[in-house]
Write a protein that holds these residues in place. Structure first.
Motif, PDB file in Angstrom:
ATOM      1  N   ILE A 234     -67.778  32.420  34.530  1.00 47.97           N
ATOM      2  CA  ILE A 234     -68.341  33.522  35.319  1.00 47.97           C
ATOM      3  C   ILE A 234     -68.930  32.953  36.608  1.00 47.97           C
ATOM      4  O   ILE A 234     -70.036  32.400  36.597  1.00 47.97           O
TER       5      ILE A 234
ATOM      6  N   ARG B 248     -70.871  29.623  34.605  1.00 49.03           N
ATOM      7  CA  ARG B 248     -69.581  29.066  35.049  1.00 49.03           C
ATOM      8  C   ARG B 248     -68.870  28.361  33.906  1.00 49.03           C
ATOM      9  O   ARG B 248     -67.651  28.485  33.737  1.00 49.03           O
TER      10      ARG B 248
ATOM     11  N   HIS C 148     -69.359  34.871  39.485  1.00 46.66           N
ATOM     12  CA  HIS C 148     -69.959  35.911  40.326  1.00 46.66           C
ATOM     13  C   HIS C 148     -70.189  37.172  39.494  1.00 46.66           C
ATOM     14  O   HIS C 148     -69.773  37.264  38.328  1.00 46.66           O
TER      15      HIS C 148
ATOM     16  N   TYR D 171     -77.491  37.852  39.115  1.00 45.32           N
ATOM     17  CA  TYR D 171     -76.272  38.662  39.158  1.00 45.32           C
ATOM     18  C   TYR D 171     -76.551  40.122  38.783  1.00 45.32           C
ATOM     19  O   TYR D 171     -75.636  40.931  38.709  1.00 45.32           O
TER      20      TYR D 171
ATOM     21  N   ASP E 121     -67.146  42.086  33.794  1.00 48.61           N
ATOM     22  CA  ASP E 121     -65.908  42.113  33.002  1.00 48.61           C
ATOM     23  C   ASP E 121     -66.090  41.382  31.681  1.00 48.61           C
ATOM     24  O   ASP E 121     -65.672  41.851  30.622  1.00 48.61           O
ATOM     25  N   ARG E 122     -66.718  40.213  31.734  1.00 45.87           N
ATOM     26  CA  ARG E 122     -66.890  39.423  30.517  1.00 45.87           C
ATOM     27  C   ARG E 122     -67.846  40.117  29.546  1.00 45.87           C
ATOM     28  O   ARG E 122     -67.634  40.097  28.335  1.00 45.87           O
TER      29      ARG E 122
ATOM     30  N   GLU F 152     -67.121  39.199  37.728  1.00 48.29           N
ATOM     31  CA  GLU F 152     -66.614  38.552  36.520  1.00 48.29           C
ATOM     32  C   GLU F 152     -67.621  38.695  35.380  1.00 48.29           C
ATOM     33  O   GLU F 152     -67.224  38.842  34.211  1.00 48.29           O
ATOM     34  N   TYR F 153     -68.889  38.653  35.708  1.00 48.58           N
ATOM     35  CA  TYR F 153     -69.913  38.848  34.677  1.00 48.58           C
ATOM     36  C   TYR F 153     -69.770  40.207  34.018  1.00 48.58           C
ATOM     37  O   TYR F 153     -69.797  40.322  32.780  1.00 48.58           O
TER      38      TYR F 153
END
Length: 410
Positions: free
Chosen positions: A220, A215, A222, A334, A228-229, A225-226
């Motif tokens: 991040i 976070r 969830h 995740y 994507d990053r 988003e992980y």
């Protein structure tokens, strides 16, 4: 297996001697019990604990534990710390694990990291034993009466808590091959934090911390988003487009000239390349060029960079951090180990495309770290980052146990 009562000591309490034969009696975790190795200790931590136990001194054991990240099983993610019954001594104990003894990843097994000092401060009033690595060959049963808890606090204060700036290798983890190569890209941050570098397992630090680190600073919350990053890190989109453009300009000029350009030639080429950019980009390019040249000179003077050497890309910073983000996401649940392995393998491929050696990769990583700190906070603030990064670079390139010394780059 190490168990028994023994005679108490003033320092840390009794520690029972190891039996010659190992009887597998793992702690009571939720779900099926984990399997433990029965040969060499997984890391230097377990070796140090084994030696302290063999020496028979409670003080020595407490010193080892005070410098160690301990992990407590938390079934259902609830407090307080669980207890178990040691059948050999018929005593109730709080079980904890050293880093090398964490079981394999499981979607429902999570752990909380605790220091010896924290254990002393939150110890259950009716429990008198700490069971370290209970039921394994690398265990210790330590007295936890009030006078011993005070000794734990003193040891915690004296040692400063778990060690950092140390290279930890899991002898049962990947040591060679593509997966080990990919994991070694994240070794800088593992050394910084005193964590095992070659593991995709139950936790990076611990469940709550892994989620919190995702976070902040990564933003991040969830899985989506992980992913994507991580994709952005794989494309080197977070290390700094201006800084990369400054280095790419020199690399292109060097290829055309057949030699490394002088500082004046590089500055002129950067000025031309950024002439059409906005004022902020031009100013950042000037600062980046200045700091890269400054710290390349520092690295040459300190013997880390060859006299004719240079850093051509900072991609290592994104790739190295990406490995740690993968490990954090695995700890946060995740993703799963198979997915994590595939991501680490891909990161290894990307690193081999960008660099030609471990030393070059390491220099790219530390240069990015130092330059960003200098740009954000000034060279005085960056001095600590420089010294720390240089020390970690030397550990990884000079320590005979380092993956950078024991694995070929390609």
């Amino acid at each position: 297996m190490i168990t028994g009562n023994g005679a108490g000591t003033e320092g840390g309490g009794a520690v029972a001697p190891p039996h010659e034969a190992y009887r597998a009696q793992p702690p009571a975790y939720a779900g099926n019990p984990p399997a433990y190795p029965a040969l060499a200790p997984p890391t230097g931590i377990e070796r140090a604990l084994e030696a302290a136990v063999a020496g028979g001194g409670g003080d020595a054991v407490v010193e080892v534990l005070a410098r160690t990240r301990l992990h407590a099983d938390i079934p259902g993610w609830t407090a307080p710390l669980p207890t178990i019954r040691d059948e050999a001594s018929r005593r109730t104990c709080v079980p904890v694990l050293t880093p090398g003894m964490l079981p394999p990843w499981h979607p429902e097994w999570v752990f909380r990291e605790v220091s010896l000092g924290e254990l002393a401060r939150t110890w259950p009033y009716d429990v008198r034993r700490l069971a370290v690595n209970h039921g394994t060959p690398y265990g210790a049963m330590v007295d936890a009466r009030p006078k011993h808890l005070k000794a734990w606090l003193r040891a915690d204060e004296r040692t400063g808590g778990p060690e950092r700036r140390v290279l930890l290798t899991d002898s049962g983890g990947p040591l060679y091959g593509p997966l080990a190569h990919g994991l070694a890209l994240g070794a800088h941050l593992a050394v910084t934090n005193g964590l095992i570098w070659n593991r995709l397992g139950a936790a990076y630090e611990d469940y709550a911390t892994d989620r919190a680190r995702l976070r902040s600073p990564w933003g991040i919350p969830h899985r989506a988003e992980y992913r994507d990053r991580l994709a952005s890190l794989m494309k080197n989109q977070l290390v700094g487009r201006v800084q990369e453009a400054v280095l790419r300009t020199r690399h292109t000029l060097a290829a055309r000239l057949g030699r490394t350009p002088t500082g004046e030639e590089w500055a002129e080429a950067v000025a031309r390349a950024f002439a059409a950019r906005d004022a902020d980009d031009r100013a950042l390019a000037d600062r980046s060029l200045f700091f890269i040249a400054l710290y390349e000179d520092r690295l040459r003077a300190d013997g880390a960079l060859a006299p004719d050497g240079r850093v051509d890309t900072l991609a290592a910073f994104d790739l190295g951090r990406a490995v740690n983000v993968v490990r954090l996401a695995l700890g946060a649940r995740y993703g799963d180990p198979h997915e994590a392995e595939q991501d680490v393998l891909r990161l290894g491929e990307l690193a081999r495309e960008a660099y030609t050696s471990w030393a070059d990769f390491s220099l790219g990583y530390l240069m990015a770290r130092i330059v960003h700190r200098a740009e954000d906070d000034g060279p005085e603030a960056a001095e600590h980052t420089y010294q720390q990064s240089l020390a970690e670079h030397r550990i990884l390139t000079q320590d005979p146990t380092s993956p950078y010394r024991n694995m070929p780059w390609s």
